[in-house]
Design a protein around this motif. Structure first.
Motif, PDB file in Angstrom:
ATOM      1  N   LEU A  20    -134.186   1.346  -3.866  1.00 47.44           N
ATOM      2  CA  LEU A  20    -133.283   0.551  -3.007  1.00 47.44           C
ATOM      3  C   LEU A  20    -132.226  -0.159  -3.848  1.00 47.44           C
ATOM      4  CD1 LEU A  20    -135.821  -1.037  -0.488  1.00 47.44           C
ATOM      5  CD2 LEU A  20    -133.915   0.446   0.115  1.00 47.44           C
ATOM      6  N   ASN A  21    -132.655  -0.761  -4.958  1.00 46.43           N
ATOM      7  CA  ASN A  21    -131.685  -1.508  -5.775  1.00 46.43           C
ATOM      8  C   ASN A  21    -130.662  -0.577  -6.430  1.00 46.43           C
ATOM      9  OD1 ASN A  21    -132.539  -4.160  -5.299  1.00 46.43           O
ATOM     10  ND2 ASN A  21    -134.286  -3.870  -6.697  1.00 46.43           N
ATOM     11  N   ALA A  22    -131.104   0.629  -6.763  1.00 49.95           N
ATOM     12  CA  ALA A  22    -130.162   1.591  -7.358  1.00 49.95           C
ATOM     13  C   ALA A  22    -129.086   1.968  -6.338  1.00 49.95           C
ATOM     14  CB  ALA A  22    -130.917   2.831  -7.844  1.00 49.95           C
ATOM     15  N   VAL A  23    -129.485   2.142  -5.059  1.00 47.13           N
ATOM     16  CA  VAL A  23    -128.483   2.457  -4.024  1.00 47.13           C
ATOM     17  C   VAL A  23    -127.517   1.277  -3.897  1.00 47.13           C
ATOM     18  CG1 VAL A  23    -128.076   3.052  -1.605  1.00 47.13           C
ATOM     19  CG2 VAL A  23    -130.143   3.865  -2.716  1.00 47.13           C
ATOM     20  N   ILE A  24    -128.068   0.066  -3.858  1.00 45.34           N
ATOM     21  CA  ILE A  24    -127.216  -1.127  -3.704  1.00 45.34           C
ATOM     22  C   ILE A  24    -126.188  -1.159  -4.838  1.00 45.34           C
ATOM     23  CG2 ILE A  24    -127.198  -3.669  -3.758  1.00 45.34           C
ATOM     24  CD1 ILE A  24    -130.004  -3.577  -2.428  1.00 45.34           C
ATOM     25  N   ARG A  25    -126.635  -0.900  -6.051  1.00 45.72           N
ATOM     26  CA  ARG A  25    -125.707  -0.937  -7.200  1.00 45.72           C
ATOM     27  C   ARG A  25    -124.599   0.113  -7.039  1.00 45.72           C
ATOM     28  NH1 ARG A  25    -125.895   1.942 -12.051  1.00 45.72           N
ATOM     29  NH2 ARG A  25    -124.444   1.105 -13.597  1.00 45.72           N
ATOM     30  N   ALA A  26    -125.018   1.329  -6.651  1.00 42.43           N
ATOM     31  CA  ALA A  26    -124.012   2.400  -6.515  1.00 42.43           C
ATOM     32  C   ALA A  26    -123.001   2.066  -5.423  1.00 42.43           C
ATOM     33  CB  ALA A  26    -124.706   3.729  -6.208  1.00 42.43           C
ATOM     34  N   VAL A  27    -123.476   1.492  -4.324  1.00 41.27           N
ATOM     35  CA  VAL A  27    -122.559   1.134  -3.230  1.00 41.27           C
ATOM     36  C   VAL A  27    -121.581   0.061  -3.721  1.00 41.27           C
ATOM     37  CG1 VAL A  27    -122.409  -0.056  -0.986  1.00 41.27           C
ATOM     38  CG2 VAL A  27    -124.116   1.754  -1.332  1.00 41.27           C
ATOM     39  N   VAL A  28    -122.121  -0.980  -4.344  1.00 36.45           N
ATOM     40  CA  VAL A  28    -121.266  -2.106  -4.744  1.00 36.45           C
ATOM     41  C   VAL A  28    -120.202  -1.655  -5.748  1.00 36.45           C
ATOM     42  CG1 VAL A  28    -121.262  -4.328  -5.967  1.00 36.45           C
ATOM     43  CG2 VAL A  28    -122.983  -3.867  -4.210  1.00 36.45           C
ATOM     44  N   ILE A  29    -120.610  -0.887  -6.744  1.00 34.72           N
ATOM     45  CA  ILE A  29    -119.641  -0.485  -7.772  1.00 34.72           C
ATOM     46  C   ILE A  29    -118.625   0.513  -7.191  1.00 34.72           C
ATOM     47  CG2 ILE A  29    -119.353   0.666 -10.013  1.00 34.72           C
ATOM     48  CD1 ILE A  29    -121.999  -0.619 -10.855  1.00 34.72           C
ATOM     49  N   SER A  30    -119.100   1.502  -6.410  1.00 34.16           N
ATOM     50  CA  SER A  30    -118.162   2.479  -5.831  1.00 34.16           C
ATOM     51  C   SER A  30    -117.169   1.779  -4.905  1.00 34.16           C
ATOM     52  CB  SER A  30    -118.899   3.542  -5.015  1.00 34.16           C
ATOM     53  OG  SER A  30    -119.932   4.109  -5.751  1.00 34.16           O
ATOM     54  N   ALA A  31    -117.649   0.809  -4.118  1.00 31.39           N
ATOM     55  CA  ALA A  31    -116.762   0.104  -3.182  1.00 31.39           C
ATOM     56  C   ALA A  31    -115.783  -0.787  -3.952  1.00 31.39           C
ATOM     57  CB  ALA A  31    -117.590  -0.728  -2.207  1.00 31.39           C
ATOM     58  N   ALA A  32    -116.295  -1.458  -4.973  1.00 28.79           N
ATOM     59  CA  ALA A  32    -115.422  -2.344  -5.770  1.00 28.79           C
ATOM     60  C   ALA A  32    -114.306  -1.521  -6.412  1.00 28.79           C
ATOM     61  CB  ALA A  32    -116.243  -3.071  -6.837  1.00 28.79           C
ATOM     62  N   ASN A  33    -114.618  -0.299  -6.817  1.00 26.50           N
ATOM     63  CA  ASN A  33    -113.603   0.562  -7.429  1.00 26.50           C
ATOM     64  C   ASN A  33    -112.528   0.990  -6.428  1.00 26.50           C
ATOM     65  OD1 ASN A  33    -114.650   0.381  -9.959  1.00 26.50           O
ATOM     66  ND2 ASN A  33    -115.916   2.227  -9.800  1.00 26.50           N
ATOM     67  N   LYS A  34    -112.825   0.825  -5.157  1.00 28.14           N
ATOM     68  CA  LYS A  34    -111.817   1.121  -4.122  1.00 28.14           C
ATOM     69  C   LYS A  34    -111.138  -0.161  -3.659  1.00 28.14           C
ATOM     70  CE  LYS A  34    -114.291   5.143  -2.599  1.00 28.14           C
ATOM     71  NZ  LYS A  34    -113.582   5.918  -3.625  1.00 28.14           N
ATOM     72  N   GLY A  35    -111.522  -1.282  -4.246  1.00 25.32           N
ATOM     73  CA  GLY A  35    -110.910  -2.560  -3.867  1.00 25.32           C
ATOM     74  C   GLY A  35    -111.542  -3.186  -2.626  1.00 25.32           C
ATOM     75  N   TRP A  36    -112.731  -2.676  -2.219  1.00 26.73           N
ATOM     76  CA  TRP A  36    -113.402  -3.252  -1.055  1.00 26.73           C
ATOM     77  C   TRP A  36    -114.310  -4.396  -1.495  1.00 26.73           C
ATOM     78  CZ3 TRP A  36    -115.824   1.797   1.399  1.00 26.73           C
ATOM     79  CH2 TRP A  36    -114.795   2.690   1.716  1.00 26.73           C
ATOM     80  N   GLU A  37    -114.482  -5.325  -0.574  1.00 22.05           N
ATOM     81  CA  GLU A  37    -115.423  -6.417  -0.805  1.00 22.05           C
ATOM     82  C   GLU A  37    -116.781  -5.976  -0.238  1.00 22.05           C
ATOM     83  OE1 GLU A  37    -115.642 -10.851   0.876  1.00 22.05           O
ATOM     84  OE2 GLU A  37    -113.621  -9.985   0.836  1.00 22.05           O
ATOM     85  N   VAL A  38    -117.880  -6.369  -0.874  1.00 25.70           N
ATOM     86  CA  VAL A  38    -119.205  -5.999  -0.347  1.00 25.70           C
ATOM     87  C   VAL A  38    -120.053  -7.254  -0.153  1.00 25.70           C
ATOM     88  CG1 VAL A  38    -121.257  -4.545  -0.666  1.00 25.70           C
ATOM     89  CG2 VAL A  38    -119.088  -3.847  -1.701  1.00 25.70           C
ATOM     90  N   VAL A  39    -120.731  -7.309   0.998  1.00 24.01           N
ATOM     91  CA  VAL A  39    -121.700  -8.385   1.207  1.00 24.01           C
ATOM     92  C   VAL A  39    -123.056  -7.759   1.505  1.00 24.01           C
ATOM     93  CG1 VAL A  39    -120.060 -10.129   2.047  1.00 24.01           C
ATOM     94  CG2 VAL A  39    -121.141  -8.557   3.689  1.00 24.01           C
ATOM     95  N   GLY A  40    -124.107  -8.522   1.238  1.00 32.09           N
ATOM     96  CA  GLY A  40    -125.464  -8.058   1.523  1.00 32.09           C
ATOM     97  C   GLY A  40    -126.061  -8.930   2.617  1.00 32.09           C
ATOM     98  N   ILE A  41    -126.731  -8.285   3.567  1.00 38.52           N
ATOM     99  CA  ILE A  41    -127.392  -9.042   4.644  1.00 38.52           C
ATOM    100  C   ILE A  41    -128.858  -9.186   4.255  1.00 38.52           C
ATOM    101  CG2 ILE A  41    -127.918  -9.126   7.116  1.00 38.52           C
ATOM    102  CD1 ILE A  41    -125.628  -7.042   7.491  1.00 38.52           C
ATOM    103  N   ARG A  42    -129.369 -10.376   4.303  1.00 37.04           N
ATOM    104  CA  ARG A  42    -130.751 -10.596   3.899  1.00 37.04           C
ATOM    105  C   ARG A  42    -131.750 -10.107   4.955  1.00 37.04           C
ATOM    106  NH1 ARG A  42    -131.237 -12.725  -0.848  1.00 37.04           N
ATOM    107  NH2 ARG A  42    -129.847 -14.370  -1.572  1.00 37.04           N
ATOM    108  N   ASP A  43    -132.872  -9.568   4.490  1.00 39.24           N
ATOM    109  CA  ASP A  43    -134.014  -9.210   5.354  1.00 39.24           C
ATOM    110  C   ASP A  43    -133.624  -8.398   6.585  1.00 39.24           C
ATOM    111  OD1 ASP A  43    -135.359 -10.768   3.535  1.00 39.24           O
ATOM    112  OD2 ASP A  43    -135.484 -12.515   4.837  1.00 39.24           O
ATOM    113  N   GLY A  44    -133.122  -7.221   6.377  1.00 38.08           N
ATOM    114  CA  GLY A  44    -132.718  -6.372   7.506  1.00 38.08           C
ATOM    115  C   GLY A  44    -131.476  -6.950   8.166  1.00 38.08           C
TER     116      GLY A  44
END
Ligand code: F6P
Length: 368
Positions: A20-44
């Motif tokens: 799960l954490n590896a997916v989160i990292r890939a999403v955050v870095i790939s999105a940041a490279n496109k200039g998108w902001e990323v937020v995480g929602i806690r507990d589902g």
């Protein structure tokens, strides 16, 4: 043409799985490279539905710094729950009675209110079914298939499964010596609610003598006969792997409890099988429950790579204007399948699949 994305959210739902954490990292870095902001929602979805319960507001910014050094970590930095289905949300009426409320409409509005343009939802069949409902209500959603059970349709593998099987196999290897030393039957209960993939793959790789899975109802007298037959070949111990959802022919799976807003809790089949086998064989039988240990630890290289590929592909899917799809492994590619199709029914073990045939060729009993 889909509206331009500025801010996306990611959440993790249902039981956790290594990767799960590896997916989160890939999403955050790939999105940041496109200039998108990323937020995480806690507990589902609880971070959005119950912000007052979280000192940080339940929706947290995710940056390159937040996700540094998490690829190899089990669990999820966002937290997860299998009690927070927004379509069946446990709610109290004015008389204090509990009921299941549909809060999906409210949830879609909360995404808008928080200026979140799209969601990347990491989950198994339950969580991705919810993601599909949200997509139908107009939210842009990409699903990422997670479950140690590997029971999601449309993808050759879910992340977390390989790690769980590797650990279960190591446990079976370790149990051989003690089983042989004491001439015992060791019954090993593994997770696998509706699908026996973990029991099957670990059972074959860890050279079990019997494998009991939900898809093949068992008759323990058949298992007992195969254990007695081992005696005639001078083998005085046996290893039996049983999936938590396995059931006797004509019987039911072992349910521990049923609570509002969540699946039935399973458990106890290992103990039951050991008790009955002891009576049928006259041999000492012991039970080992691997349970949640299978969800822990560092993801294997296979699961890390799959998770990173899935996370990056989910961001590409959003960029391509897709929604309502799940990223899926179709070697050598990662492709997209409609969430509706992926969550229609589970991927259970076909009785005639190659692994079942292999097990039978090797003399492993399914108790049928
Ligand atoms: O879905 C994965 C799974 O591991 C199932 O095999 C099992 O029944 C379930 O999670 C148990 O989850 P929990 O104990 O967290 O409710």
């Amino acid at each position: 043409m889909a509206a331009k994305i500025k801010r996306i959210a990611i959440n993790t739902g249902g039981g956790d799985a290594p990767g799960l954490n590896a997916v989160i990292r890939a999403v955050v870095i790939s999105a940041a490279n496109k200039g998108w902001e990323v937020v995480g929602i806690r507990d589902g979805y609880n971070g959005l539905l119950l912000p007052q319960d979280y000192p940080d507001g339940g929706v947290i910014p995710l940056t390159r710094t937040t996700v540094r050094g998490i690829t190899h970590l089990g669990g999820t930095i966002l937290g997860t729950t299998n009690k927070g289905n927004p379509a069946k949300y446990p709610t109290q009426d004015k008389h204090g009675r509990w009921y299941e409320a549909d809060r999906t409409g409210e949830l879609v509005k909360l995404f808008k209110k928080n200026k979140i343009d799209a969601l990347i939802a990491l989950g198994g069949d339950g969580s991705l079914g919810i993601a599909n409902l949200l997509a139908q209500k107009g939210l842009r959603v990409i699903g990422v298939p997670k479950t140690i059970d590997n029971d999601l349709k449309g993808t050759v593998a879910t992340f977390g499964f390989d790690t769980a099987v590797a650990f279960a196999t190591e446990c079976l290897d370790r149990l051989h010596s003690t089983a042989e030393a004491h001439r015992r039957v060791m019954v090993v209960e593994v997770m696998g609610r509706y699908a026996g993939w973990i029991a099957l793959n670990a059972g074959i790789s860890g050279t079990a003598d019997a494998i009991l899975i939900p898809e093949i109802p068992y008759d323990l007298s058949k298992v007992a006969d195969s254990i007695k037959y081992l005696e005639t070949r001078n083998k005085h111990f046996a290893i039996v792997v049983v999936a938590e959802g396995a059931k006797p022919r004509g019987g039911q799976a072992c349910v521990v409890s049923k609570e509002l807003g969540r699946q039935e809790k399973l458990g106890g089949v290992g103990e039951q099988v050991a008790r009955e086998l002891q009576e049928l064989t006259g041999r000492e039988c012991r039970t080992v429950v691997l349970g949640h240990l299978l969800r822990g630890g560092s993801p294997t290289t296979f699961d890390r790579l799959l998770s990173l590929r899935f996370g990056a592909a989910a961001v590409r899917a959003l960029e391509e204007g897709r929604s309502g799809v799940m990223v899926a492994l179709d070697p050598p590619k990662v492709r997209y399948v409609p969430l509706a199709q992926a969550t229609q029914r589970l991927k259970t073990v076909p009785r005639d699949c190659d692994s079942v045939l292999t097990a039978r060729s090797l003399g492993i009993s399914f108790g049928d």
